[in-house]
Motif scaffolding. Structure first.
Motif, PDB file in Angstrom:
ATOM      1  N   GLU A 198       1.381 -92.310  56.309  1.00  0.00           N
ATOM      2  CA  GLU A 198       1.133 -90.870  56.345  1.00  0.00           C
ATOM      3  C   GLU A 198       1.096 -90.367  57.778  1.00  0.00           C
ATOM      4  O   GLU A 198       1.591 -89.271  58.081  1.00  0.00           O
ATOM      5  CB  GLU A 198      -0.182 -90.561  55.629  1.00  0.00           C
ATOM      6  N   ALA A 199       0.518 -91.156  58.685  1.00  0.00           N
ATOM      7  CA  ALA A 199       0.472 -90.744  60.085  1.00  0.00           C
ATOM      8  C   ALA A 199       1.871 -90.716  60.692  1.00  0.00           C
ATOM      9  O   ALA A 199       2.212 -89.788  61.444  1.00  0.00           O
ATOM     10  CB  ALA A 199      -0.426 -91.699  60.866  1.00  0.00           C
ATOM     11  N   ASP A 200       2.699 -91.694  60.368  1.00  0.00           N
ATOM     12  CA  ASP A 200       4.050 -91.750  60.925  1.00  0.00           C
ATOM     13  C   ASP A 200       4.915 -90.589  60.463  1.00  0.00           C
ATOM     14  O   ASP A 200       5.830 -90.170  61.176  1.00  0.00           O
ATOM     15  CB  ASP A 200       4.721 -93.071  60.519  1.00  0.00           C
ATOM     16  N   SER A 201       4.661 -90.084  59.267  1.00  0.00           N
ATOM     17  CA  SER A 201       5.507 -89.016  58.719  1.00  0.00           C
ATOM     18  C   SER A 201       4.909 -87.633  58.934  1.00  0.00           C
ATOM     19  O   SER A 201       5.413 -86.663  58.373  1.00  0.00           O
ATOM     20  CB  SER A 201       5.739 -89.249  57.223  1.00  0.00           C
ATOM     21  N   ARG A 202       3.832 -87.559  59.724  1.00  0.00           N
ATOM     22  CA  ARG A 202       3.220 -86.250  59.967  1.00  0.00           C
ATOM     23  C   ARG A 202       4.213 -85.349  60.703  1.00  0.00           C
ATOM     24  O   ARG A 202       4.806 -85.747  61.704  1.00  0.00           O
ATOM     25  CB  ARG A 202       1.951 -86.410  60.819  1.00  0.00           C
ATOM     26  N   GLY A 203       4.405 -84.167  60.189  1.00  0.00           N
ATOM     27  CA  GLY A 203       5.375 -83.243  60.739  1.00  0.00           C
ATOM     28  C   GLY A 203       6.708 -83.266  60.029  1.00  0.00           C
ATOM     29  O   GLY A 203       7.544 -82.394  60.245  1.00  0.00           O
ATOM     30  N   LEU A 204       6.911 -84.247  59.177  1.00  0.00           N
ATOM     31  CA  LEU A 204       8.141 -84.323  58.391  1.00  0.00           C
ATOM     32  C   LEU A 204       8.007 -83.339  57.227  1.00  0.00           C
ATOM     33  O   LEU A 204       7.089 -83.468  56.418  1.00  0.00           O
ATOM     34  CB  LEU A 204       8.335 -85.744  57.876  1.00  0.00           C
ATOM     35  N   PRO A 205       8.899 -82.372  57.114  1.00  0.00           N
ATOM     36  CA  PRO A 205       8.679 -81.282  56.147  1.00  0.00           C
ATOM     37  C   PRO A 205       8.441 -81.750  54.723  1.00  0.00           C
ATOM     38  O   PRO A 205       7.514 -81.281  54.066  1.00  0.00           O
ATOM     39  CB  PRO A 205       9.974 -80.460  56.264  1.00  0.00           C
ATOM     40  N   GLU A 206       9.258 -82.718  54.243  1.00  0.00           N
ATOM     41  CA  GLU A 206       9.109 -83.101  52.845  1.00  0.00           C
ATOM     42  C   GLU A 206       7.858 -83.928  52.596  1.00  0.00           C
ATOM     43  O   GLU A 206       7.419 -84.082  51.450  1.00  0.00           O
ATOM     44  CB  GLU A 206      10.342 -83.883  52.367  1.00  0.00           C
ATOM     45  N   ALA A 207       7.269 -84.488  53.660  1.00  0.00           N
ATOM     46  CA  ALA A 207       6.107 -85.356  53.482  1.00  0.00           C
ATOM     47  C   ALA A 207       4.782 -84.620  53.667  1.00  0.00           C
ATOM     48  O   ALA A 207       3.741 -85.115  53.233  1.00  0.00           O
ATOM     49  CB  ALA A 207       6.174 -86.533  54.446  1.00  0.00           C
ATOM     50  N   ASP A 208       4.797 -83.475  54.315  1.00  0.00           N
ATOM     51  CA  ASP A 208       3.531 -82.783  54.599  1.00  0.00           C
ATOM     52  C   ASP A 208       2.810 -82.299  53.344  1.00  0.00           C
ATOM     53  O   ASP A 208       1.589 -82.474  53.239  1.00  0.00           O
ATOM     54  CB  ASP A 208       3.766 -81.617  55.557  1.00  0.00           C
ATOM     55  N   PRO A 209       3.508 -81.730  52.356  1.00  0.00           N
ATOM     56  CA  PRO A 209       2.790 -81.325  51.143  1.00  0.00           C
ATOM     57  C   PRO A 209       2.183 -82.537  50.436  1.00  0.00           C
ATOM     58  O   PRO A 209       2.851 -83.543  50.221  1.00  0.00           O
ATOM     59  CB  PRO A 209       3.882 -80.673  50.281  1.00  0.00           C
ATOM     60  N   GLY A 210       0.925 -82.432  50.108  1.00  0.00           N
ATOM     61  CA  GLY A 210       0.273 -83.521  49.403  1.00  0.00           C
ATOM     62  C   GLY A 210      -0.388 -84.539  50.306  1.00  0.00           C
ATOM     63  O   GLY A 210      -1.090 -85.437  49.821  1.00  0.00           O
ATOM     64  N   ARG A 211      -0.172 -84.436  51.636  1.00  0.00           N
ATOM     65  CA  ARG A 211      -0.744 -85.449  52.527  1.00  0.00           C
ATOM     66  C   ARG A 211      -2.264 -85.425  52.486  1.00  0.00           C
ATOM     67  O   ARG A 211      -2.914 -86.488  52.459  1.00  0.00           O
ATOM     68  CB  ARG A 211      -0.258 -85.242  53.963  1.00  0.00           C
ATOM     69  N   ALA A 212      -2.842 -84.261  52.479  1.00  0.00           N
ATOM     70  CA  ALA A 212      -4.312 -84.168  52.504  1.00  0.00           C
ATOM     71  C   ALA A 212      -4.918 -84.868  51.295  1.00  0.00           C
ATOM     72  O   ALA A 212      -5.923 -85.574  51.405  1.00  0.00           O
ATOM     73  CB  ALA A 212      -4.740 -82.703  52.561  1.00  0.00           C
ATOM     74  N   ALA A 213      -4.287 -84.682  50.126  1.00  0.00           N
ATOM     75  CA  ALA A 213      -4.825 -85.319  48.914  1.00  0.00           C
ATOM     76  C   ALA A 213      -4.713 -86.837  48.997  1.00  0.00           C
ATOM     77  O   ALA A 213      -5.611 -87.573  48.572  1.00  0.00           O
ATOM     78  CB  ALA A 213      -4.080 -84.807  47.684  1.00  0.00           C
TER      79      ALA A 213
END
Length: 1011
Positions: free
Chosen positions: A796-811
């Motif tokens: 999750e940290a590596d993909s931070r800022g990646l548009p498709e990965a940001d939604p749902g990261r907090a959960a």
């Protein structure tokens, strides 16, 4: 349509191929070389030579081959040299003629294409001139290139050819020439003229001699994979073909063809004819002795043969002829003989008429019964049982088979025990009851197997007759211990049809729990149902060994699938009952389960280790090898889970050694091998772990714990940077892990997550994590859960800022944190992983600080395990770079790189190098960098324009959007994207974007407020 039986894949022979290629290199440097390759017929000499010539054939090398012909006692004079020169002439034409200029009349004696031979006399001087001109021709041909002259089947060579070759070897001092010759070692009888020739050449400094050995199981499996066109041939088929071929590659090919033609049980007619060629060339009396010897066994003693045959002088003469023809060979360990290859013995035996075979075996049996000392006491029962069985005398074959089974069990030869018991079952209905009188003794009962209540008095006093159900019970245990669990299931099913569970519930329960154990080992469903059924059968019976074992097995099964407090009570009950009835092995088995449950459920692992260690030591004293190995295996796993990888590796090695010595390697050897490899990987000893896995003989292991070894091999492939190989092994591991035990499913999920991250698929990595967290992870397996959570947070940290990965990261991050909150770290390793997880969760939110990583490094360093420490050091170094503390960053990254290199972690080392490259830090002697920081992406070979394109691509822009932003055409943007994908060695835009984020090529894009 003809089917190809030759494997299209070159298998094994890497050391021998290296010898040839090294010799070629030295010859190319002007040091002429000679390599002599020996081996039995069919061992692969020609295939090795073909592969070498294929690899050697390039612009600066020319190759030619000639073969000796079998004509009479010796071959045609100079035949291989003539053939080789003729092939050179076809390839070189005028160049060869130019090299032979002035010598044509002499060389015409070798190759008539040079014209008429000169008129010089055929005396010893003419022969010397021929040799000298031949050497001069090869020197001229080797002036500007390397010449490889290969001679096949040197065992058929004539004297002139041998002398010419010896002359070339001795006189070519500066020519770029490599001579390679092959010969059949099994054709070299004592007086064969090639023997002194080879001995003479071998003394020369430029000559190397190598013998090709037969293939092992791994090479046979690879050969079969190529022949049958499958990635993983059936293990049982591999085992059967390896056993029958004894590793001879030609025989493997022929047996594979027979298998495809539906002739898996016997030999094809063509193969049988080839095997019998040498036999049929012998005189009739020698053939008769060979037919008798073939029925004597794989090894037959001279004294036994003499007892079966009347005339010992005639026997010795025939044996001498058979040894001279290389059909039999004297055994080096005893006074007897073996067939040079088992398939020859099989072919000779198959060629016997039925009545002839029965008569020969009866004579062997009668001779052995008359004088038992004709064979060793260790093999006597099995040999006698075999002779009576093949003599077709059931009344004598059945009792001797039972006695052989007892003898095999005393030697822990469980596979042999099972074979003899199955023979007894086969003969059971052919023998009258009076034959079985006195065949049962008290110690013959299988483990905790209970006698019928009506038979109790007879059992205690020594029963006079053995029952069919008793033999089935022994066979079930033998099948389980030997690793043949498929057969064990079938035998137990047959027995349950004979047992009246109303009248004999304990006996029925005994067969049920044995079925459960084998189903569990085979990773099949139904084991829990069998245990529950057995539990109901014995729940209200008086205390017994069977009842204790049912309860112990129930607790043990639950420990693997879902450790919970109520299982502790069940295990304690099993201990009490076993102690009460004196079932010592069951008591220790239950104590081992109890210690495992306490390790999973309590916060005092040291107590669990002490209890398990005590149970292991107690089991050593009572002599229950399978229970002992279970304890050693569990203790090894427990110690590794607590971060004590050295202790875990030592225990796994001890267990493997004990398994080999007790005939249980196929039973538990697989999981012990996995434990050892995993502990070695924890210690960073990757090459050693790879060797352990390569040496593991899975052939015939029925796939038990195959998911463990497949997963470990996948981990190794990932370390080496082989994503495709790792993914293939992951698929195999998942297919084998049908039941989904946590001890396997959690590490498999972690491997899947890391593969997805390595391939630049962050959403797939997230899905793998969430699927694993959906399992019941309430307790136990901290050593596997913490790494999974850390890798999930890092993804999750590596993909931070990646548009498709940001939604749902907090959960997802909240899910990881809540799972971690339910875990209770108990040892330094767990605390280290917990600190690392805390830091990764902070990094995933852009809130990590150098203090986060420094705390993780300080906690992990005392564990001595390189992997989690290397990750913490990398992140700590990155934090120091961002904080502007370059000197401390260099130290941290240098240590991280050293740890990654030591454990062959290509991905982690590349990440360290990429970070150092971006920051302009020199962290490795082999990768010097300028003091100034390297622009983002430059260390990856990207141009400034490509870096601009990659920045937009990482933001999720399409080619058209990139074109509009950079004022270029969409087609030009597409070309730049293609170039970027190639330079980054990734498969698509998503992987490229994920890589850019993971390597922080554009850290200013990660967060609007920075760090």
């Amino acid at each position: 349509m003809q089917q190809i039986s030759v494997s299209p894949v070159f298998v094994g022979r890497d050391p021998e191929l290296t010898v040839l290629l090294d010799a070629l290199r030295r010859a190319g440097d002007g040091q002429p070389q000679t390599v002599l390759i020996g081996g039995e017929a069919g061992v692969g000499k020609t295939r090795l030579l073909e592969e070498f010539l294929r690899q050697a054939c390039h612009d600066n090398v020319i190759t030619t081959v000639g073969g000796c012909l079998e004509v009479g006692a010796e071959g045609l004079p100079y035949a291989p040299l003539a053939t080789a020169l003729r092939r050179l002439h076809r390839g070189l034409g005028a160049e060869l003629e130019a090299a032979a200029a002035g010598m044509e009349g002499h060389l015409a004696r070798l190759m008539p294409d040079f014209g008429e031979a000169d008129g010089e006399p055929n005396d010893e001087y003419g022969r010397a001139r021929l040799f000298e001109h031949t050497a001069r021709l090869f020197e001229r041909l080797g002036t500007d290139r390397t010449l490889v002259l290969a001679v096949e089947d040197l065992h058929w060579s004539d004297r002139s050819t041998r002398e010419l070759l010896a002359y070339l070897v001795r006189t070519l001092h500066r020519a770029r020439v490599l001579l390679v010759a092959t010969y059949r070692s099994d054709d070299l009888h004592r007086r064969h003229p090639l023997r002194p020739f080879l001995a003479e050449l071998e003394r020369l400094r430029t000559v190397q001699r190598t013998e090709l050995e037969r293939f092992g199981p791994v090479e046979v499996a690879a050969q079969l994979a190529g022949i049958l066109g499958t990635a993983a041939p059936d293990r049982e088929l591999v085992a059967r073909i390896h056993r029958r071929s004894e590793g001879n590659p030609f025989f493997v090919e022929e047996l594979a063809t027979a298998f495809r033609e539906g002739c898996s049980a016997g030999l094809t007619d063509s193969l049988r004819d080839m095997l019998l060629v040498r036999v049929e060339a012998l005189d009739e009396q020698t053939q008769r002795v060979l037919r008798i010897a073939a029925e004597g066994g794989s090894y037959v003693e001279h004294a036994l043969l003499a007892a079966v045959l009347d005339d010992e002088e005639e026997l010795i003469a025939s044996l001498r002829a058979a040894v001279g023809a290389n059909i039999l060979r004297p055994d080096t360990d005893g006074d007897g003989y073996r067939f040079r290859h088992a398939l020859v013995r099989e072919a000779v035996s198959d060629d016997l008429l039925p009545g002839e075979r029965h008569r020969i075996n009866r004579r062997f049996a009668a001779a052995l019964e008359a004088d038992p000392h004709l064979v060793g006491s260790d093999v006597r029962p099995a040999r006698l049982a075999n002779y009576w069985y093949h003599a077709h005398d059931p009344a004598r074959a059945l009792p001797t088979a039972l006695e052989a089974a007892r003898a095999a069990r005393r030697r822990n030869a469980f596979a042999e025990q099972l074979r003899m018991l199955e023979r007894a079952l086969e003969l059971w209905d052919e023998v009258s009851e009076d034959v079985l009188e006195g065949t049962l003794r008290p110690h013959d009962w299988a483990e905790t197997y209970p006698p019928c209540s009506c038979d109790a008095d007879r059992h205690n006093a020594g029963c006079a007759r053995l029952c069919l159900i008793d033999v089935l019970a022994e066979a079930v245990v033998a099948a389980r211990r030997s690793g043949d669990r498929e057969r064990g299931l079938s035998l137990a099913k047959r027995a349950l049809k004979l047992v009246d569970e109303t009248g004999h519930p304990a006996r029925a329960a005994w067969f049920r729990i044995n079925r459960a154990r084998m189903l569990g080992h085979l990773r099949r469903s139904g084991d829990e149902e069998e245990i529950a059924y057995a539990h109901r059968l014995v729940e209200h019976l008086p205390p017994s060994a069977v009842q204790a074992e049912v309860f112990a097995l129930g607790a043990g099964s639950g420990m693997l699938s879902n450790p919970r407090p109520e299982l502790v009570e069940l295990a304690e009950r099993a201990v009490r009952i076993a102690r009460e009835v004196g079932a010592h092995a069951v008591e220790q088995h239950a104590l081992m389960t109890l210690s495992g449950l306490r390790n999973d459920l309590d916060s005092d692992p040291e107590t669990a280790v002490a209890q398990l260690t005590a149970a292991v030591e107690a089991t050593r004293r009572i002599g229950a090898p399978d229970v002992l190995l279970r304890g050693i295996n569990n203790l090894s796993s427990m110690q590794r889970g607590l971060g004590r990888a050295e202790e875990a590796a030592a225990l796994a090695r001890e267990g493997l050694e004990s398994a080999r010595g007790n005939g249980l390697q196929r039973n538990i050897g697989t999981i012990l091998t996995g434990n050892l490899a995993e502990a070695l990987m924890d210690l960073g000893r990757i090459d050693e772990a790879e060797r352990v896995l390569a040496e593991c003989d899975l052939i015939g292991s029925t796939g038990t714990h195959a998911e463990f070894l497949d997963r470990m091999r996948g981990e190794l492939a990932l370390l080496r940077g082989d994503l495709a190989g790792a993914a293939a092994l992951l698929a195999q591991a998942r297919a084998a892990n049908r039941i989904g035990q946590l001890q396997h499913s959690v590490p498999i999920a972690r491997l899947a997550l890391r593969i997805a991250v390595g391939a630049g698929r962050p959403l797939d990595a997230r899905a793998e994590l969430l699927a694993a967290l959906d399992e019941d992870l309430r307790c136990g397996y901290l050593a596997d859960l913490y790494p999974l959570l850390v890798d999930g947070a890092a993804a999750e940290a590596d993909s931070r800022g990646l548009p498709e990965a940001d939604p749902g990261r907090a959960a997802v991050l909240a899910r990881i944190a809540s799972t971690a909150a339910a875990l209770t770290p108990t040892v330094p390793l767990h605390h280290g992983w917990a600190r690392l997880l805390e830091a990764e969760l902070a990094r995933a939110e852009g809130a990590d600080t150098p203090e986060h990583w420094a705390g993780a490094v300080a906690t992990l360093r005392p564990t001595g395990l390189p992997y989690p420490l290397a990750v913490a050091l990398l992140r700590a170094g990155e934090a120091e770079v961002l904080a502007g503390r370059r000197e401390s960053a260099v130290e941290l990254l240098r240590e991280a790189r050293e740890l990654a290199s030591a454990r062959s972690d290509a991905r982690l080392r590349a990440e360290v190098d990429a970070l150092a490259g971006r920051a302009g830090l020199a962290v490795a002697a082999d990768r010097p960098l300028p003091a100034a920081a390297v622009p983002a992406g430059e260390s990856l070979g990207l141009t400034p324009r490509e870096r601009d394109v990659l920045r937009l691509l990482a933001r999720g822009c399409t080619n058209r959007q990139i074109a509009e932003e950079l004022y270029i055409s969409p087609k030009t943007a597409s070309v730049h994207v293609s170039n970027i994908l190639g330079k980054l060695a990734v498969a698509g835009r998503g992987e490229a974007a994920a890589l850019a984020h993971r390597l922080r090529l554009f850290p200013e894009d990660l967060s609007p407020v920075g760090r």
